[in-house]
Motif scaffolding. Sequence first.
Motif, PDB file in Angstrom:
ATOM      1  N   TRP A  42      -4.428 -31.430  -3.987  1.00 23.61           N
ATOM      2  CA  TRP A  42      -3.631 -32.259  -3.431  1.00 23.61           C
ATOM      3  C   TRP A  42      -2.296 -32.071  -4.267  1.00 23.61           C
ATOM      4  N   PHE A  43      -1.052 -31.774  -3.502  1.00 22.94           N
ATOM      5  CA  PHE A  43       0.125 -31.932  -4.382  1.00 22.94           C
ATOM      6  C   PHE A  43       1.235 -33.025  -3.703  1.00 22.94           C
ATOM      7  N   ARG A  44       1.923 -33.103  -4.239  1.00 19.84           N
ATOM      8  CA  ARG A  44       2.891 -34.379  -3.312  1.00 19.84           C
ATOM      9  C   ARG A  44       4.508 -33.981  -3.820  1.00 19.84           C
ATOM     10  N   GLN A  45       5.351 -34.324  -3.064  1.00 18.57           N
ATOM     11  CA  GLN A  45       6.463 -33.786  -3.314  1.00 18.57           C
ATOM     12  C   GLN A  45       7.655 -35.033  -2.664  1.00 18.57           C
ATOM     13  N   ALA A  46       8.532 -35.204  -3.420  1.00 16.74           N
ATOM     14  CA  ALA A  46       9.673 -36.034  -3.000  1.00 16.74           C
ATOM     15  C   ALA A  46      10.857 -35.498  -2.587  1.00 16.74           C
ATOM     16  N   PRO A  47      11.837 -35.887  -1.741  1.00 15.43           N
ATOM     17  CA  PRO A  47      12.781 -35.056  -1.379  1.00 15.43           C
ATOM     18  C   PRO A  47      13.727 -34.677  -2.712  1.00 15.43           C
ATOM     19  N   GLY A  48      14.249 -33.405  -2.513  1.00 17.78           N
ATOM     20  CA  GLY A  48      14.834 -32.689  -3.714  1.00 17.78           C
ATOM     21  C   GLY A  48      14.223 -32.451  -5.208  1.00 17.78           C
ATOM     22  N   LYS A  49      12.825 -32.830  -5.133  1.00 15.31           N
ATOM     23  CA  LYS A  49      12.044 -32.613  -6.209  1.00 15.31           C
ATOM     24  C   LYS A  49      10.955 -31.635  -6.101  1.00 15.31           C
ATOM     25  N   GLU A  50      10.413 -30.838  -7.045  1.00 13.25           N
ATOM     26  CA  GLU A  50       9.578 -29.937  -7.168  1.00 13.25           C
ATOM     27  C   GLU A  50       8.053 -30.528  -6.620  1.00 13.25           C
ATOM     28  N   ARG A  51       7.360 -29.798  -6.065  1.00 16.18           N
ATOM     29  CA  ARG A  51       6.065 -30.201  -5.579  1.00 16.18           C
ATOM     30  C   ARG A  51       5.078 -30.376  -6.902  1.00 16.18           C
ATOM     31  N   GLU A  52       4.472 -31.452  -7.015  1.00 14.87           N
ATOM     32  CA  GLU A  52       3.807 -31.968  -8.043  1.00 14.87           C
ATOM     33  C   GLU A  52       2.405 -32.097  -7.849  1.00 14.87           C
ATOM     34  N   PHE A  53       1.433 -31.492  -8.869  1.00 12.45           N
ATOM     35  CA  PHE A  53      -0.127 -31.420  -8.717  1.00 12.45           C
ATOM     36  C   PHE A  53      -0.419 -32.726  -8.830  1.00 12.45           C
ATOM     37  N   VAL A  54      -1.513 -33.092  -8.140  1.00 14.02           N
ATOM     38  CA  VAL A  54      -2.071 -34.576  -7.948  1.00 14.02           C
ATOM     39  C   VAL A  54      -3.557 -34.467  -8.443  1.00 14.02           C
ATOM     40  N   THR A  55      -4.411 -33.639  -7.560  1.00 11.94           N
ATOM     41  CA  THR A  55      -5.600 -33.486  -8.029  1.00 11.94           C
ATOM     42  C   THR A  55      -6.272 -32.417  -7.363  1.00 11.94           C
ATOM     43  N   ALA A  56      -7.284 -31.937  -7.924  1.00  9.60           N
ATOM     44  CA  ALA A  56      -8.144 -30.862  -7.385  1.00  9.60           C
ATOM     45  C   ALA A  56      -9.709 -30.904  -7.470  1.00  9.60           C
ATOM     46  N   VAL A  57     -10.569 -30.324  -6.594  1.00 14.27           N
ATOM     47  CA  VAL A  57     -11.811 -30.354  -6.697  1.00 14.27           C
ATOM     48  C   VAL A  57     -12.488 -29.043  -6.674  1.00 14.27           C
ATOM     49  N   ASP A  58     -13.553 -28.564  -7.289  1.00 12.69           N
ATOM     50  CA  ASP A  58     -14.058 -27.575  -7.242  1.00 12.69           C
ATOM     51  C   ASP A  58     -14.882 -26.878  -6.019  1.00 12.69           C
ATOM     52  N   TYR A  59     -15.517 -25.843  -5.994  1.00 12.74           N
ATOM     53  CA  TYR A  59     -16.229 -25.414  -4.827  1.00 12.74           C
ATOM     54  C   TYR A  59     -17.274 -26.470  -4.211  1.00 12.74           C
ATOM     55  N   SER A  60     -18.055 -26.892  -5.398  1.00 12.66           N
ATOM     56  CA  SER A  60     -19.289 -27.820  -4.991  1.00 12.66           C
ATOM     57  C   SER A  60     -18.934 -29.392  -4.838  1.00 12.66           C
ATOM     58  N   GLY A  61     -17.744 -29.653  -5.326  1.00 11.90           N
ATOM     59  CA  GLY A  61     -17.499 -30.981  -5.360  1.00 11.90           C
ATOM     60  C   GLY A  61     -17.592 -31.625  -6.493  1.00 11.90           C
ATOM     61  N   SER A  62     -18.250 -31.200  -7.615  1.00 14.64           N
ATOM     62  CA  SER A  62     -18.799 -31.829  -8.864  1.00 14.64           C
ATOM     63  C   SER A  62     -17.872 -31.822  -9.966  1.00 14.64           C
ATOM     64  N   ILE A  63     -16.826 -31.051  -9.846  1.00 16.11           N
ATOM     65  CA  ILE A  63     -15.569 -30.886 -10.544  1.00 16.11           C
ATOM     66  C   ILE A  63     -14.442 -31.297 -10.455  1.00 16.11           C
ATOM     67  N   ARG A  64     -13.557 -32.263 -10.831  1.00 16.75           N
ATOM     68  CA  ARG A  64     -12.490 -32.772 -10.247  1.00 16.75           C
ATOM     69  C   ARG A  64     -11.582 -32.809 -11.524  1.00 16.75           C
ATOM     70  N   TYR A  65     -10.235 -32.654 -11.044  1.00 10.55           N
ATOM     71  CA  TYR A  65      -9.058 -32.747 -11.933  1.00 10.55           C
ATOM     72  C   TYR A  65      -7.944 -33.598 -11.457  1.00 10.55           C
ATOM     73  N   TYR A  66      -7.367 -34.360 -12.242  1.00 13.22           N
ATOM     74  CA  TYR A  66      -6.353 -35.361 -11.751  1.00 13.22           C
ATOM     75  C   TYR A  66      -5.139 -35.187 -12.890  1.00 13.22           C
ATOM     76  N   THR A  67      -4.091 -35.493 -12.269  1.00 12.74           N
ATOM     77  CA  THR A  67      -2.815 -35.647 -13.400  1.00 12.74           C
ATOM     78  C   THR A  67      -2.938 -37.138 -13.747  1.00 12.74           C
ATOM     79  N   ASP A  68      -2.567 -37.103 -14.886  1.00  9.54           N
ATOM     80  CA  ASP A  68      -2.840 -38.581 -15.683  1.00  9.54           C
ATOM     81  C   ASP A  68      -2.283 -39.620 -14.814  1.00  9.54           C
ATOM     82  N   SER A  69      -1.135 -39.480 -14.085  1.00  9.96           N
ATOM     83  CA  SER A  69      -0.500 -40.828 -13.442  1.00  9.96           C
ATOM     84  C   SER A  69      -1.429 -41.412 -12.342  1.00  9.96           C
ATOM     85  N   VAL A  70      -2.574 -40.524 -11.849  1.00  8.13           N
ATOM     86  CA  VAL A  70      -3.267 -41.097 -10.800  1.00  8.13           C
ATOM     87  C   VAL A  70      -4.762 -41.270 -11.445  1.00  8.13           C
TER      88      VAL A  70
END
Length: 123
Positions: A36-64
């Motif tokens: 998942w990424f998010r984007q505000a008007p006029g800004k670059e798209r920002e990484f939020v989180t991701a999950v691996d193939y199995s669903g067992s490994i997750r990554y998050y940006t610090d702010s969330v």
Amino acid sequence: QVQLVESGGGLVQAGGSLRLSCAASGRTFTSYIIGWFRQAPGKEREFVTAVDYSGSIRYYTDSVKGRFTISRDNAKNTVYLEMNSLKPEDTDVYYCTTRQGRYTVVANSWDYWGQGTQVTVSS
């Protein structure tokens, strides 16, 4: 080709919760990591989180971290983003995306994107 359709966005007060969904179709769902990424008007798209193939490994940006949770249901070809304790600064268009290989925070390295869903958090 992979098709992605997001849903679940909306307007919520600060401190509230929303659950986004991303339904995938096309190639084998389990061949892709989901992000998942998010984007505000006029800004670059920002990484939020991701999950691996199995669903067992997750990554998050610090702010969330501690507020957002990503999960996937491979039987339903769907990924979820549970967002709690929402803040006005979480207001953005949220995009679901996929790629093969390892996760990356670089938006241009992801292969397929949904159309986005608006999340608005009022103060």
